[in-house]
Design a protein around this motif. Sequence first.
Motif, PDB file in Angstrom:
ATOM      1  N   ILE A  21       0.676  -1.298   0.064  1.00 54.59           N
ATOM      2  CA  ILE A  21       0.097  -0.028   0.086  1.00 54.59           C
ATOM      3  C   ILE A  21       0.990   1.187  -0.035  1.00 54.59           C
ATOM      4  O   ILE A  21       0.401   2.324  -0.714  1.00 54.59           O
ATOM      5  CB  ILE A  21      -0.878   0.135   1.021  1.00 54.59           C
ATOM      6  N   TYR A  22       1.957   1.321   0.875  1.00 56.47           N
ATOM      7  CA  TYR A  22       2.864   2.451   0.828  1.00 56.47           C
ATOM      8  C   TYR A  22       3.594   2.711  -0.417  1.00 56.47           C
ATOM      9  O   TYR A  22       3.732   3.826  -0.946  1.00 56.47           O
ATOM     10  CB  TYR A  22       3.777   2.260   1.921  1.00 56.47           C
ATOM     11  N   SER A  23       4.079   1.688  -1.096  1.00 55.71           N
ATOM     12  CA  SER A  23       4.418   1.798  -2.463  1.00 55.71           C
ATOM     13  C   SER A  23       3.341   2.643  -3.478  1.00 55.71           C
ATOM     14  O   SER A  23       3.953   3.249  -4.256  1.00 55.71           O
ATOM     15  CB  SER A  23       4.830   0.424  -3.076  1.00 55.71           C
ATOM     16  N   ILE A  24       2.205   2.372  -3.169  1.00 55.50           N
ATOM     17  CA  ILE A  24       1.220   2.835  -4.292  1.00 55.50           C
ATOM     18  C   ILE A  24       0.990   4.254  -3.782  1.00 55.50           C
ATOM     19  O   ILE A  24       0.812   5.172  -4.532  1.00 55.50           O
ATOM     20  CB  ILE A  24      -0.086   2.053  -4.136  1.00 55.50           C
ATOM     21  N   LEU A  25       0.664   4.467  -2.477  1.00 51.81           N
ATOM     22  CA  LEU A  25       0.193   5.769  -1.796  1.00 51.81           C
ATOM     23  C   LEU A  25       1.196   6.332  -0.944  1.00 51.81           C
ATOM     24  O   LEU A  25       1.012   5.895   0.417  1.00 51.81           O
ATOM     25  CB  LEU A  25      -1.133   5.802  -1.386  1.00 51.81           C
ATOM     26  N   PRO A  26       2.461   6.657  -1.323  1.00 49.02           N
ATOM     27  CA  PRO A  26       3.483   6.935  -0.139  1.00 49.02           C
ATOM     28  C   PRO A  26       3.374   8.255   0.492  1.00 49.02           C
ATOM     29  O   PRO A  26       4.207   8.788   1.232  1.00 49.02           O
ATOM     30  CB  PRO A  26       4.553   6.952  -1.115  1.00 49.02           C
ATOM     31  N   PHE A  27       2.346   9.016   0.293  1.00 47.84           N
ATOM     32  CA  PHE A  27       2.013  10.370   1.008  1.00 47.84           C
ATOM     33  C   PHE A  27       1.222  10.129   2.107  1.00 47.84           C
ATOM     34  O   PHE A  27       0.502   9.097   2.452  1.00 47.84           O
ATOM     35  CB  PHE A  27       1.473  11.154   0.069  1.00 47.84           C
ATOM     36  N   ASP A  28       1.330  11.382   3.063  1.00 47.23           N
ATOM     37  CA  ASP A  28       0.446  11.413   4.251  1.00 47.23           C
ATOM     38  C   ASP A  28      -0.992  11.961   4.102  1.00 47.23           C
ATOM     39  O   ASP A  28      -1.518  12.797   4.723  1.00 47.23           O
ATOM     40  CB  ASP A  28       0.911  12.068   5.257  1.00 47.23           C
TER      41      ASP A  28
END
Length: 64
Positions: A21-28
Amino acid sequence: MLNNGGLRDNLQAGPINFGAIYSILPFDNQQAIVHLDGATLIKALEIGISRKSGGYSWSGIRFS
């Protein structure tokens, strides 16, 4: 609905974990529920399909 610049990778087949998930959506980014009138929703759809103003990424929506 997401802005197109927010998606940074493809979801690969296999287990879904925090790293995927973080690799797809790495922003806060934060999620929000919004209530729109029909005219505003139509305008958002028009912008999203025109790609003239950056566009959006959609999931689970149908319109004609």
